[in-house]
Each structure stands twice: as C-alpha cells, then as structure tokens.
Scaffold this motif. Sequence first.
Motif, PDB file in Angstrom:
ATOM      1  N   TYR A  33       0.841  -1.192   0.000  1.00  0.00           N
ATOM      2  CA  TYR A  33       0.000   0.000   0.000  1.00  0.00           C
ATOM      3  C   TYR A  33       0.880   1.249   0.000  1.00  0.00           C
ATOM      4  CZ  TYR A  33      -2.732  -3.670   2.359  1.00  0.00           C
ATOM      5  OH  TYR A  33      -3.319  -4.856   2.708  1.00  0.00           O
ATOM      6  N   TYR A  35       0.585   5.446   0.858  1.00  0.00           N
ATOM      7  CA  TYR A  35      -0.203   6.504   1.477  1.00  0.00           C
ATOM      8  C   TYR A  35       0.576   7.812   1.382  1.00  0.00           C
ATOM      9  CZ  TYR A  35      -2.841   2.752   3.833  1.00  0.00           C
ATOM     10  OH  TYR A  35      -3.611   1.655   4.108  1.00  0.00           O
ATOM     11  N   PHE A  45      -4.968   7.340   1.511  1.00  0.00           N
ATOM     12  CA  PHE A  45      -4.701   6.148   0.701  1.00  0.00           C
ATOM     13  C   PHE A  45      -4.443   6.554  -0.746  1.00  0.00           C
ATOM     14  CE2 PHE A  45      -5.094   1.925  -0.910  1.00  0.00           C
ATOM     15  CZ  PHE A  45      -5.829   2.021  -2.081  1.00  0.00           C
ATOM     16  N   TYR A  48      -3.159   0.367  -3.876  1.00  0.00           N
ATOM     17  CA  TYR A  48      -2.974  -0.926  -3.233  1.00  0.00           C
ATOM     18  C   TYR A  48      -2.557  -1.936  -4.298  1.00  0.00           C
ATOM     19  CZ  TYR A  48      -5.069  -5.510  -2.000  1.00  0.00           C
ATOM     20  OH  TYR A  48      -5.330  -6.841  -1.817  1.00  0.00           O
ATOM     21  N   LEU A  91       4.246   7.260   2.583  1.00  0.00           N
ATOM     22  CA  LEU A  91       4.426   6.053   3.385  1.00  0.00           C
ATOM     23  C   LEU A  91       4.017   4.823   2.594  1.00  0.00           C
ATOM     24  CD1 LEU A  91       2.922   7.585   6.590  1.00  0.00           C
ATOM     25  CD2 LEU A  91       5.165   6.538   6.554  1.00  0.00           C
ATOM     26  N   GLY A 101      -5.424  -9.617   1.347  1.00  0.00           N
ATOM     27  CA  GLY A 101      -5.154  -8.215   1.639  1.00  0.00           C
ATOM     28  C   GLY A 101      -6.281  -7.550   2.394  1.00  0.00           C
ATOM     29  N   TYR A 102      -7.137  -8.330   3.006  1.00  0.00           N
ATOM     30  CA  TYR A 102      -8.267  -7.730   3.690  1.00  0.00           C
ATOM     31  C   TYR A 102      -7.915  -7.284   5.100  1.00  0.00           C
ATOM     32  CZ  TYR A 102     -11.363  -9.126  -0.098  1.00  0.00           C
ATOM     33  OH  TYR A 102     -11.974  -9.260  -1.298  1.00  0.00           O
ATOM     34  N   PHE A 103      -8.902  -6.693   5.766  1.00  0.00           N
ATOM     35  CA  PHE A 103      -8.676  -5.974   7.008  1.00  0.00           C
ATOM     36  C   PHE A 103      -8.010  -6.822   8.072  1.00  0.00           C
ATOM     37  CE2 PHE A 103     -11.636  -7.919   9.935  1.00  0.00           C
ATOM     38  CZ  PHE A 103     -12.411  -8.673   9.079  1.00  0.00           C
ATOM     39  N   THR A 106      -2.638  -7.081   9.502  1.00  0.00           N
ATOM     40  CA  THR A 106      -1.966  -5.889   9.980  1.00  0.00           C
ATOM     41  C   THR A 106      -1.084  -5.328   8.875  1.00  0.00           C
ATOM     42  OG1 THR A 106      -1.951  -6.676  12.257  1.00  0.00           O
ATOM     43  CG2 THR A 106      -0.342  -4.982  11.679  1.00  0.00           C
ATOM     44  N   GLN A 107      -1.177  -4.030   8.668  1.00  0.00           N
ATOM     45  CA  GLN A 107      -0.302  -3.357   7.713  1.00  0.00           C
ATOM     46  C   GLN A 107       0.924  -2.841   8.461  1.00  0.00           C
ATOM     47  OE1 GLN A 107      -2.268  -0.471   5.180  1.00  0.00           O
ATOM     48  NE2 GLN A 107      -4.123  -1.723   5.041  1.00  0.00           N
ATOM     49  N   PHE A 109       4.134  -0.524   8.398  1.00  0.00           N
ATOM     50  CA  PHE A 109       4.554   0.680   7.692  1.00  0.00           C
ATOM     51  C   PHE A 109       6.063   0.860   7.692  1.00  0.00           C
ATOM     52  CE2 PHE A 109       0.762   3.144   6.646  1.00  0.00           C
ATOM     53  CZ  PHE A 109      -0.216   2.468   7.349  1.00  0.00           C
ATOM     54  N   GLY A 110       6.560   1.432   6.607  1.00  0.00           N
ATOM     55  CA  GLY A 110       7.923   1.902   6.558  1.00  0.00           C
ATOM     56  C   GLY A 110       8.027   3.281   7.178  1.00  0.00           C
TER      57      GLY A 110
END
Lengths: 118, 110
Positions: A33, A35, A45, A48, A91, A101-103, A106-107, A109-110
């Motif tokens: 993803y 952002y 967003f 994706y 990001l 890829g659903y909720f 956990t995503q 982040f960099g």
Amino acid sequence: GAGVSQSPSNKVTEKGKDVELRCDPISGHTALYWYRQRLGQGLEFLIYFQGNSAPDKSGLPSDRFSAERTGESVSTLTIQRTQQEDSAVYLCASSSGLAGGYFQETQYFGPGTRLLVL
Amino acid sequence: QKEVEQDPGPLSVPEGAIVSLNCTYSNSAFQYFMWYRQYSRKGPELLMYTYSSGNKEDGRFTAQVDKSSKYISLFIRDSQPSDSATYLCAMMLAGNKLTFGGGTRVLVKP
C-alpha cells in the motif's frame, strides 16, 4: 532488516521535476500500500497492490502519479512534473496478503520518504 | 466535512494520568476501527482494532466503539512518557482501504 524500508528517506526537488520513491516490503508480503501524509494530517490512501496488480488505485490524486510493482516485491511511486502541493511524507506499508489483503491483516509501515518540492 | 474527525491536540497530561482520545465519523458503513501510534519520523504502528460496537482491552489500552453515535475512543491508563506520540484513528469499509483521522498529538510529562 526485517521491516519495510523506503528510499530515499528525504528528497528535495524543484517544481516540475519528476521523482521516484521506492518501497521494499517485508519479504513474502504480497499486499503493498502507498499513502500520503501531509503535515499535521492523517494518511491518505493512494494505491494498493496485490502481487504485481493494482486492484485499487482510486486514491491517486492525478495522472501525474503512477506506481508499479515488480516481482511481487519492490514498488516504485513516480510523481511527474512535481508541484508544491505534492510536498508530504509518502508512506508504504505491506501485509501478508494471505487473506487477500483484507482488514484482518496488519499493515506494517515503513518510515516514509519526506518529499519537499521547492 | 471530513469523513473522520479527530482533534489535533496537543493533549498534555502528567505521567500516570489516563489519556482519553476520540474520533467521530460520518460514514455509517464503516465496520472496522483501528488505532495507530506514530512516533516522530516513523511510520504508524497498529495498536488496537475492533469490529463493530463494543470494548476491547489490551494491557493499558482500551478501545471503545459506539456505532450508534459514530464515535470511537481510545483510553491509555497509567500513561508513560514513552506514550508521547501522535495517535491516529482509522476505519475501514469491507475491503482494505483505510480512512484515517488527522491524528492527535499526545505529550505525557514526567
């Protein structure tokens, strides 16, 4: 390292120039993803990826923005003819993709790329 | 009007106090609710997520969702200076597009 990495960490460019931002997701993560976070604001967003395909690119603000992903790994976000309003932190996040890829995923982040357009 | 509203703060509390954060939203279709913590110059990290209305507790953190009022909260008990960060609420429709609030900056003073 084992986390999401992004490069460069900082980028200063002149209005009208093109920039490329890179994201290396966690190894094996198929969902990725992008952002944008403007100063003092929440994350917007952008796009994706599931594998190398982008089923949702609805957040890209204009046709100056594009992104690609290769080898189900590295992704590049390109901004053409940069404008001052493009200044922000960009990001990248990745998730396992096991649930499509659903909720539930956990995503991770960099640290982001801080872009300043003069 | 933004889909998700969050007071930007800063919210300053003494160490040991309870930190109370909240977000309001307008889209009744949101089903999943999250709280992220973001330290300066770092990416956000997921703290809590809840589905639909109700409470969820994890250590010093409690998340509450009231869908009837379109209002979510995060409480941090026994706050520590290391809790000083920006806290972002986020919500999701079915699928994986997150909609974020603007974040509340929290400062816990020793």
